[in-house]
Design an enzyme around this catalytic site. Structure first.
Site, PDB file in Angstrom:
ATOM      1  N   GLN A 162       0.834  -1.303   0.177  1.00 52.51           N
ATOM      2  CA  GLN A 162      -0.371  -0.007   0.003  1.00 52.51           C
ATOM      3  C   GLN A 162       0.717   1.435   0.090  1.00 52.51           C
ATOM      4  O   GLN A 162       0.449   2.364  -0.668  1.00 52.51           O
ATOM      5  CB  GLN A 162      -1.045   0.111   1.217  1.00 52.51           C
ATOM      6  N   GLU A 204      -2.959   9.528  -1.027  1.00 51.10           N
ATOM      7  CA  GLU A 204      -2.227  10.308  -0.218  1.00 51.10           C
ATOM      8  C   GLU A 204      -1.130  11.141  -0.623  1.00 51.10           C
ATOM      9  O   GLU A 204      -0.080  11.563  -0.319  1.00 51.10           O
ATOM     10  CB  GLU A 204      -1.375   9.138   0.716  1.00 51.10           C
ATOM     11  N   ASP A 239       4.443   0.023   4.128  1.00 49.31           N
ATOM     12  CA  ASP A 239       2.885  -0.441   4.720  1.00 49.31           C
ATOM     13  C   ASP A 239       2.565  -1.291   3.861  1.00 49.31           C
ATOM     14  O   ASP A 239       1.988  -1.088   2.812  1.00 49.31           O
ATOM     15  CB  ASP A 239       2.142   0.930   4.846  1.00 49.31           C
ATOM     16  N   LYS A 332      -3.868   6.456  15.366  1.00 47.44           N
ATOM     17  CA  LYS A 332      -4.726   7.011  14.587  1.00 47.44           C
ATOM     18  C   LYS A 332      -6.055   7.384  15.533  1.00 47.44           C
ATOM     19  O   LYS A 332      -6.907   6.412  16.030  1.00 47.44           O
ATOM     20  CB  LYS A 332      -5.385   6.234  13.547  1.00 47.44           C
ATOM     21  N   ARG A 361      -5.299   9.607   7.962  1.00 46.61           N
ATOM     22  CA  ARG A 361      -5.998   8.878   7.289  1.00 46.61           C
ATOM     23  C   ARG A 361      -5.852   9.034   5.734  1.00 46.61           C
ATOM     24  O   ARG A 361      -5.557  10.054   5.299  1.00 46.61           O
ATOM     25  CB  ARG A 361      -7.233   8.511   7.609  1.00 46.61           C
ATOM     26  N   SER A 362      -6.191   8.099   4.865  1.00 45.80           N
ATOM     27  CA  SER A 362      -6.178   8.433   3.427  1.00 45.80           C
ATOM     28  C   SER A 362      -7.457   9.687   3.041  1.00 45.80           C
ATOM     29  O   SER A 362      -7.063  10.283   2.128  1.00 45.80           O
ATOM     30  CB  SER A 362      -6.530   7.358   2.723  1.00 45.80           C
TER      31      SER A 362
END
Length: 414
Positions: A162, A204, A239, A332, A361-362
């Site tokens: 990712q 992102e 990630d 998060k 977060r995305s």
């Protein structure tokens, strides 16, 4: 004592064009604070519940139910509370909901109020948010994990992992470290274009080309680091988000099927070839046996981060520590629902020598709360995307501003 005098919440848009919550808190002296709640794409099963409307508006992604909860039940119970007593506020929100995962009020509702109240209290005192939340010891600028090649759930391409990130260690200041990342990012764009690859961006802000496999991005990063003149000053981080690749006890990537032992062996090969500092979610959140094996194999060599594994949850992290799973935790706030619960998880991690990484977060916004929060909690690392897209650069720019009054950068001391 300053009390919460009024509040309101309404829909705004996140960086994917989906609705999210903006909460505003008004205090008895006229001070105000606001916050915008982020949203994830690759989410852990045990995260606190993000309450969506699931109707015809916005493809079901509206948040009017959560907003109704804020403007109704939450307002009725927190107006009159001491704005400086964050713990009391957050405990009240948890008790009001009555569940561990905020499945009644929605964690997006409770977090918005929690964040906005902290900001209002800091504004009332006339001090920065990081100082209000962290006290006198909040002064260290974190090392950024900059996600400059996107794959997985964050991009529409064929790359399994990712995030492919670079971390500027070998610098004496945050701004110099950030400059190095900017220069590498610019070189990467030229390199991709020269190879005929797409320079379209993922969620992102990283580039999201179709590549041959999961090692080609690493080779590209090493080439660009060398061209920028920053060899030995930059380390890599991954990630994998492997829960997205996991089915029936096996991992499916690169057209092959891997057992957890096969995948661990793959990581060992990558770590031997590339300067990898960190691997996040290297195994699926339910693969406890695999996590224990991974930690035994690589835990003394690199940082092993649990995101989906721990979901910023103090109780789940405690269980992971006892089982010797991972050696770091991604932080998060929207995974757990309040500022107080987030801080408890960080404190537990630090007491047990687990590193922490503050994370976006995305689905983000221009709200830079996590930049202050990273400094406040001395997390030492922060993930907030690439050096593109305003919702990402907002956090970097806030850290540059914080650095004006705090000149300690963790860098090689991490």
């Amino acid at each position: 004592m300053l009390i919460i005098e009024d509040l309101r919440a309404f829909e705004v848009l996140d960086s994917r064009g989906n609705p999210t919550i903006k909460a505003e808190i008004m205090l008895s002296d006229g001070s105000m604070g606001s916050a915008i709640v982020p949203s994830g794409a690759s989410t852990g099963k045990k995260e606190a519940l993000e309450l969506r409307d699931n109707d015809e508006r916005f493809g079901g992604k509206g948040v009017l139910k959560a907003i109704e909860n804020i403007n109704g039940t939450i307002a009725e119970n927190i107006i009159g509370l001491d704005a400086f007593n964050q713990t009391q506020l957050d405990n009240t929100l948890l008790e009001l909901d009555g569940t561990k995962n905020y499945s009644n009020l929605g964690a997006n509702a409770t977090l918005g109020i929690s964040m906005a109240t902290a900001r209002a209290a800091a504004n009332a005192l006339g001090i920065p948010l990081y100082r209000y939340l962290g006290g006198a010891n909040a002064s260290v600028l974190p090392v950024p994990m900059c996600n400059i090649i996107n794959g997985g759930a964050h991009a529409n391409n064929n790359v399994d992992f990712q995030e492919f990130m670079i971390m500027p260690f070998g610098f004496s200041s945050f701004k110099e470290g950030l400059r190095s990342v900017c220069e590498i990012y610019a070189i990467l764009k030229k390199e991709l274009a020269a190879l005929g690859y797409s320079t379209a961006l993922g969620d992102e802000g990283g580039f999201a080309p179709n590549l041959a496999n999961n090692t080609e991005p690493l080779d590209l990063l090493m080439t660009c680091i060398k061209k920028a003149g920053y060899e030995n000053k930059i380390k890599l981080a991954l990630d994998v988000a492997s829960s997205e690749l996991y089915k029936d006890g096996k991992y499916y990537l690169e057209g092959k099927v891997f057992s957890n032992e096969d995948l661990i062996a793959r990581y060992e090969e990558l770590c031997a070839k590339y300067p990898i500092f960190s691997i996040e979610d290297g195994l699926a959140e339910d693969d406890y046996e695999g996590w224990i094996k991974l930690t035994q194999k690589l835990g003394n060599k690199i940082q092993l981060v649990g995101d989906d594994l721990f979901v910023t949850n103090e109780d789940i992290l405690r269980e992971g520590i006892l089982k010797n799973m991972a050696n770091a935790v991604l932080i998060k706030p929207n995974q757990i629902g309040t500022i107080t619960q987030t801080m408890r998880t960080v404190r537990l991690a630090h007491r047990n020598n687990y590193r922490c990484i503050m994370s976006h977060r995305s689905g983000e916004s221009e709200d830079a709360f996590i930049a202050d929060f990273a400094v406040a909690l001395n997390t030492g690392q922060i993930k907030t995307g690439a050096l593109a897209r305003g919702e990402r650069t907002a956090k970097y720019n806030r850290l540059l501003e914080i650095e004006l009054d705090n000149d300690e950068y963790l860098g090689d001391k991490l």
